[in-house]
Design a protein around this motif. Sequence first.
Motif, PDB file in Angstrom:
ATOM      1  N   TRP A  27      28.075  36.995  23.333  1.00  0.00           N
ATOM      2  CA  TRP A  27      29.144  37.316  22.383  1.00  0.00           C
ATOM      3  C   TRP A  27      30.268  36.316  22.586  1.00  0.00           C
ATOM      4  O   TRP A  27      30.625  36.000  23.729  1.00  0.00           O
ATOM      5  CB  TRP A  27      29.686  38.730  22.629  1.00  0.00           C
ATOM      6  N   ALA A  29      34.299  35.775  21.729  1.00  0.00           N
ATOM      7  CA  ALA A  29      35.546  36.348  21.185  1.00  0.00           C
ATOM      8  C   ALA A  29      36.560  35.206  21.121  1.00  0.00           C
ATOM      9  O   ALA A  29      36.423  34.313  20.287  1.00  0.00           O
ATOM     10  CB  ALA A  29      35.984  37.523  22.050  1.00  0.00           C
ATOM     11  N   GLY A  30      37.535  35.164  22.030  1.00  0.00           N
ATOM     12  CA  GLY A  30      38.514  34.066  22.006  1.00  0.00           C
ATOM     13  C   GLY A  30      37.980  32.787  22.623  1.00  0.00           C
ATOM     14  O   GLY A  30      38.516  31.700  22.382  1.00  0.00           O
ATOM     15  N   GLY A  31      36.957  32.911  23.471  1.00  0.00           N
ATOM     16  CA  GLY A  31      36.336  31.722  24.066  1.00  0.00           C
ATOM     17  C   GLY A  31      37.069  31.152  25.271  1.00  0.00           C
ATOM     18  O   GLY A  31      36.639  30.145  25.828  1.00  0.00           O
ATOM     19  N   THR A  32      38.163  31.795  25.721  1.00  0.00           N
ATOM     20  CA  THR A  32      38.943  31.198  26.820  1.00  0.00           C
ATOM     21  C   THR A  32      38.222  31.276  28.165  1.00  0.00           C
ATOM     22  O   THR A  32      38.525  30.496  29.063  1.00  0.00           O
ATOM     23  CB  THR A  32      40.336  31.862  26.941  1.00  0.00           C
ATOM     24  N   VAL A  33      37.270  32.190  28.287  1.00  0.00           N
ATOM     25  CA  VAL A  33      36.426  32.240  29.484  1.00  0.00           C
ATOM     26  C   VAL A  33      35.115  31.510  29.214  1.00  0.00           C
ATOM     27  O   VAL A  33      34.665  30.686  30.009  1.00  0.00           O
ATOM     28  CB  VAL A  33      36.125  33.702  29.888  1.00  0.00           C
ATOM     29  N   LEU A  34      34.545  31.801  28.068  1.00  0.00           N
ATOM     30  CA  LEU A  34      33.224  31.255  27.749  1.00  0.00           C
ATOM     31  C   LEU A  34      33.211  29.726  27.784  1.00  0.00           C
ATOM     32  O   LEU A  34      32.264  29.111  28.281  1.00  0.00           O
ATOM     33  CB  LEU A  34      32.824  31.742  26.355  1.00  0.00           C
ATOM     34  N   THR A 107      41.239  37.751  23.916  1.00  0.00           N
ATOM     35  CA  THR A 107      41.171  39.088  23.328  1.00  0.00           C
ATOM     36  C   THR A 107      41.140  40.158  24.426  1.00  0.00           C
ATOM     37  O   THR A 107      40.768  39.887  25.573  1.00  0.00           O
ATOM     38  CB  THR A 107      39.903  39.244  22.469  1.00  0.00           C
ATOM     39  N   GLY A 110      37.466  40.524  25.466  1.00  0.00           N
ATOM     40  CA  GLY A 110      37.033  39.455  26.374  1.00  0.00           C
ATOM     41  C   GLY A 110      37.583  39.672  27.773  1.00  0.00           C
ATOM     42  O   GLY A 110      36.897  39.429  28.770  1.00  0.00           O
ATOM     43  N   ASN A 111      38.816  40.143  27.842  1.00  0.00           N
ATOM     44  CA  ASN A 111      39.431  40.391  29.140  1.00  0.00           C
ATOM     45  C   ASN A 111      38.708  41.513  29.883  1.00  0.00           C
ATOM     46  O   ASN A 111      38.393  41.392  31.072  1.00  0.00           O
ATOM     47  CB  ASN A 111      40.907  40.732  28.949  1.00  0.00           C
ATOM     48  N   THR A 114      35.011  40.434  30.820  1.00  0.00           N
ATOM     49  CA  THR A 114      34.944  39.461  31.915  1.00  0.00           C
ATOM     50  C   THR A 114      35.124  40.172  33.248  1.00  0.00           C
ATOM     51  O   THR A 114      34.538  39.794  34.257  1.00  0.00           O
ATOM     52  CB  THR A 114      36.020  38.372  31.718  1.00  0.00           C
ATOM     53  N   ALA A 118      41.895  40.741  38.404  1.00  0.00           N
ATOM     54  CA  ALA A 118      43.258  40.630  37.878  1.00  0.00           C
ATOM     55  C   ALA A 118      43.305  40.805  36.358  1.00  0.00           C
ATOM     56  O   ALA A 118      44.183  40.249  35.701  1.00  0.00           O
ATOM     57  CB  ALA A 118      43.844  39.271  38.252  1.00  0.00           C
ATOM     58  N   ALA A 119      42.398  41.578  35.796  1.00  0.00           N
ATOM     59  CA  ALA A 119      42.379  41.768  34.335  1.00  0.00           C
ATOM     60  C   ALA A 119      43.522  42.711  33.927  1.00  0.00           C
ATOM     61  O   ALA A 119      43.439  43.918  34.166  1.00  0.00           O
ATOM     62  CB  ALA A 119      41.042  42.349  33.898  1.00  0.00           C
ATOM     63  N   LEU A 164      31.416  45.763  23.237  1.00  0.00           N
ATOM     64  CA  LEU A 164      32.594  46.628  23.203  1.00  0.00           C
ATOM     65  C   LEU A 164      33.196  46.505  21.810  1.00  0.00           C
ATOM     66  O   LEU A 164      33.550  45.408  21.383  1.00  0.00           O
ATOM     67  CB  LEU A 164      33.599  46.173  24.272  1.00  0.00           C
TER      68      LEU A 164
HETATM   69  C1  FAD Z   1      45.524  29.706  31.936  1.00  0.00           C
HETATM   70  C2  FAD Z   1      44.631  30.921  31.963  1.00  0.00           C
HETATM   71  C3  FAD Z   1      45.061  32.031  32.685  1.00  0.00           C
HETATM   72  C4  FAD Z   1      44.244  33.188  32.732  1.00  0.00           C
HETATM   73  N1  FAD Z   1      44.687  34.247  33.456  1.00  0.00           N
HETATM   74  C5  FAD Z   1      43.906  35.357  33.536  1.00  0.00           C
HETATM   75  C6  FAD Z   1      44.358  36.491  34.282  1.00  0.00           C
HETATM   76  O1  FAD Z   1      45.435  36.498  34.876  1.00  0.00           O
HETATM   77  N2  FAD Z   1      43.539  37.582  34.317  1.00  0.00           N
HETATM   78  C7  FAD Z   1      42.347  37.611  33.667  1.00  0.00           C
HETATM   79  O2  FAD Z   1      41.657  38.636  33.715  1.00  0.00           O
HETATM   80  N3  FAD Z   1      41.906  36.545  32.962  1.00  0.00           N
HETATM   81  C8  FAD Z   1      42.649  35.422  32.883  1.00  0.00           C
HETATM   82  N4  FAD Z   1      42.201  34.335  32.179  1.00  0.00           N
HETATM   83  C9  FAD Z   1      40.858  34.403  31.576  1.00  0.00           C
HETATM   84  C10 FAD Z   1      40.809  34.779  30.066  1.00  0.00           C
HETATM   85  O3  FAD Z   1      41.739  34.040  29.325  1.00  0.00           O
HETATM   86  C11 FAD Z   1      41.035  36.264  29.754  1.00  0.00           C
HETATM   87  O4  FAD Z   1      40.255  37.099  30.587  1.00  0.00           O
HETATM   88  C12 FAD Z   1      40.765  36.565  28.277  1.00  0.00           C
HETATM   89  O5  FAD Z   1      41.290  37.814  27.932  1.00  0.00           O
HETATM   90  C13 FAD Z   1      39.284  36.501  27.894  1.00  0.00           C
HETATM   91  O6  FAD Z   1      39.165  36.838  26.526  1.00  0.00           O
HETATM   92  P1  FAD Z   1      38.381  35.930  25.458  1.00  0.00           P
HETATM   93  O7  FAD Z   1      38.512  36.629  24.158  1.00  0.00           O
HETATM   94  O8  FAD Z   1      38.842  34.515  25.499  1.00  0.00           O
HETATM   95  O9  FAD Z   1      36.888  36.045  26.032  1.00  0.00           O
HETATM   96  P2  FAD Z   1      35.615  35.113  25.752  1.00  0.00           P
HETATM   97  O10 FAD Z   1      35.750  33.835  26.521  1.00  0.00           O
HETATM   98  O11 FAD Z   1      35.338  34.996  24.306  1.00  0.00           O
HETATM   99  O12 FAD Z   1      34.483  36.031  26.405  1.00  0.00           O
HETATM  100  C14 FAD Z   1      34.504  36.307  27.787  1.00  0.00           C
HETATM  101  C15 FAD Z   1      33.230  37.094  28.167  1.00  0.00           C
HETATM  102  O13 FAD Z   1      33.269  38.395  27.590  1.00  0.00           O
HETATM  103  C16 FAD Z   1      32.175  38.586  26.678  1.00  0.00           C
HETATM  104  N5  FAD Z   1      32.726  39.349  25.545  1.00  0.00           N
HETATM  105  C17 FAD Z   1      33.836  39.028  24.842  1.00  0.00           C
HETATM  106  N6  FAD Z   1      34.116  40.011  23.953  1.00  0.00           N
HETATM  107  C18 FAD Z   1      33.155  40.955  24.110  1.00  0.00           C
HETATM  108  C19 FAD Z   1      32.905  42.221  23.488  1.00  0.00           C
HETATM  109  N7  FAD Z   1      33.721  42.725  22.545  1.00  0.00           N
HETATM  110  N8  FAD Z   1      31.814  42.928  23.886  1.00  0.00           N
HETATM  111  C20 FAD Z   1      30.993  42.443  24.869  1.00  0.00           C
HETATM  112  N9  FAD Z   1      31.194  41.273  25.504  1.00  0.00           N
HETATM  113  C21 FAD Z   1      32.259  40.537  25.121  1.00  0.00           C
HETATM  114  C22 FAD Z   1      31.690  37.193  26.320  1.00  0.00           C
HETATM  115  O14 FAD Z   1      30.319  37.170  25.972  1.00  0.00           O
HETATM  116  C23 FAD Z   1      31.948  36.458  27.616  1.00  0.00           C
HETATM  117  O15 FAD Z   1      30.912  36.724  28.538  1.00  0.00           O
HETATM  118  C24 FAD Z   1      42.986  33.190  32.082  1.00  0.00           C
HETATM  119  C25 FAD Z   1      42.578  32.071  31.358  1.00  0.00           C
HETATM  120  C26 FAD Z   1      43.380  30.939  31.310  1.00  0.00           C
HETATM  121  C27 FAD Z   1      42.889  29.751  30.529  1.00  0.00           C
END
Ligand code: FAD
Length: 275
Positions: A27, A29-34, A107, A110-111, A114, A118-119, A164
């Motif tokens: 999946w 979402a925002g891609g910041t982890v992926l 998102t 995504g948070n 993941t 520290a989420a 989710l």
């Molecule tokens: C500078 C920086 C600081 C950060 N600080 C933190 C921090 O303090 N704490 C923290 O927890 N994270 C942190 N992050 C990591 C990240 O940005 C967050 O966890 C963010 O909320 C992930 O959301 P996303 O939408 O980008 O997820 P994505 O990268 O799109 O997805 C992340 C994972 O979740 C899965 N996924 C996404 N949405 C769903 C869904 N609805 N159902 C099932 N699976 C799903 C994806 O398949 C993937 O495996 C940080 C990142 C950066 C770049």
Amino acid sequence: MDLNTVSALHRPRTRDEIGPWQAGDAWLAGGTVLFADPNPGLSRLIDLTALGWPALALTPDGLDIAATCTLAELEEPLLPPGARIAGLFPACCAALYGAFKVRTAATIGGNLCTALAAAPMAALIVALDARLTLWPAAGGSRQVAAADFILGLQRTVLAPGELLRSILVPACNMDLRWAFRRIALNDLGRSAALLIGTLAADGRFALTVTASTPRPLRLDFPALPDTAALLAALDAAIPADGWYDDVHGAPAWRRAMTQLFAQQIRSELAEGGPA
Ligand SMILES: Cc1cc2nc3c(=O)[nH]c(=O)nc-3n(C[C@H](O)[C@H](O)[C@H](O)COP(=O)(O)OP(=O)(O)OC[C@H]3O[C@@H](n4cnc5c(N)ncnc54)[C@H](O)[C@@H]3O)c2cc1C
């Protein structure tokens, strides 16, 4: 970074269009982890944002948050006028110390999925005793309490192909009083301990501990405990080797901060603090 094993991007507009889950799917979402790691096992991304879920909706049942709601959108959610919990949303969103570029993409789903220690979204929804709606790959939906969603570090109850869908903050929790404490090793660092206490009108108290433990922990009390009872409950819930250990903080320091914050939160709520 480029995910150079990915050869397909699927953008379904409805649940039916998602189609069968395949090996190598993820999946998006925002891609910041992926997009932060090479992820060589992935061959196809399924973009959840194409489903067009409304980010936030206030219903008689409570605040309905789509999994694709970004942290920027969640900072000032639409809540009933005067809802006491309003200030907890920006406090938790700010606990992810990414620049605006990260918060406008990251998102809540995504948070949570993941599931880092520290989420900050885990702290928020566990403290507010939210309910999560999941969409299993086989169809239908199932519900899980926020405190039960994350099983451990980067482990959730999601089965392969399950997603989710949304998070409901119940209407009955809009007026919880709350107190928030967080610490990191440096100003822009990842949380080493993030605690939230809530006090309901009927006197029920809950303490949510995150970041200092590998998974969120919620302690419920029928009334505000005294300091000794609160510390004893923490000790009983978190064994000596149960404190999280990584570059963002040593376990002994995380334990000390957690105990200090728990006492501060108890005192703040006992005295009728700000929120
Ligand atoms: C500078 C920086 C600081 C950060 N600080 C933190 C921090 O303090 N704490 C923290 O927890 N994270 C942190 N992050 C990591 C990240 O940005 C967050 O966890 C963010 O909320 C992930 O959301 P996303 O939408 O980008 O997820 P994505 O990268 O799109 O997805 C992340 C994972 O979740 C899965 N996924 C996404 N949405 C769903 C869904 N609805 N159902 C099932 N699976 C799903 C994806 O398949 C993937 O495996 C940080 C990142 C950066 C770049």
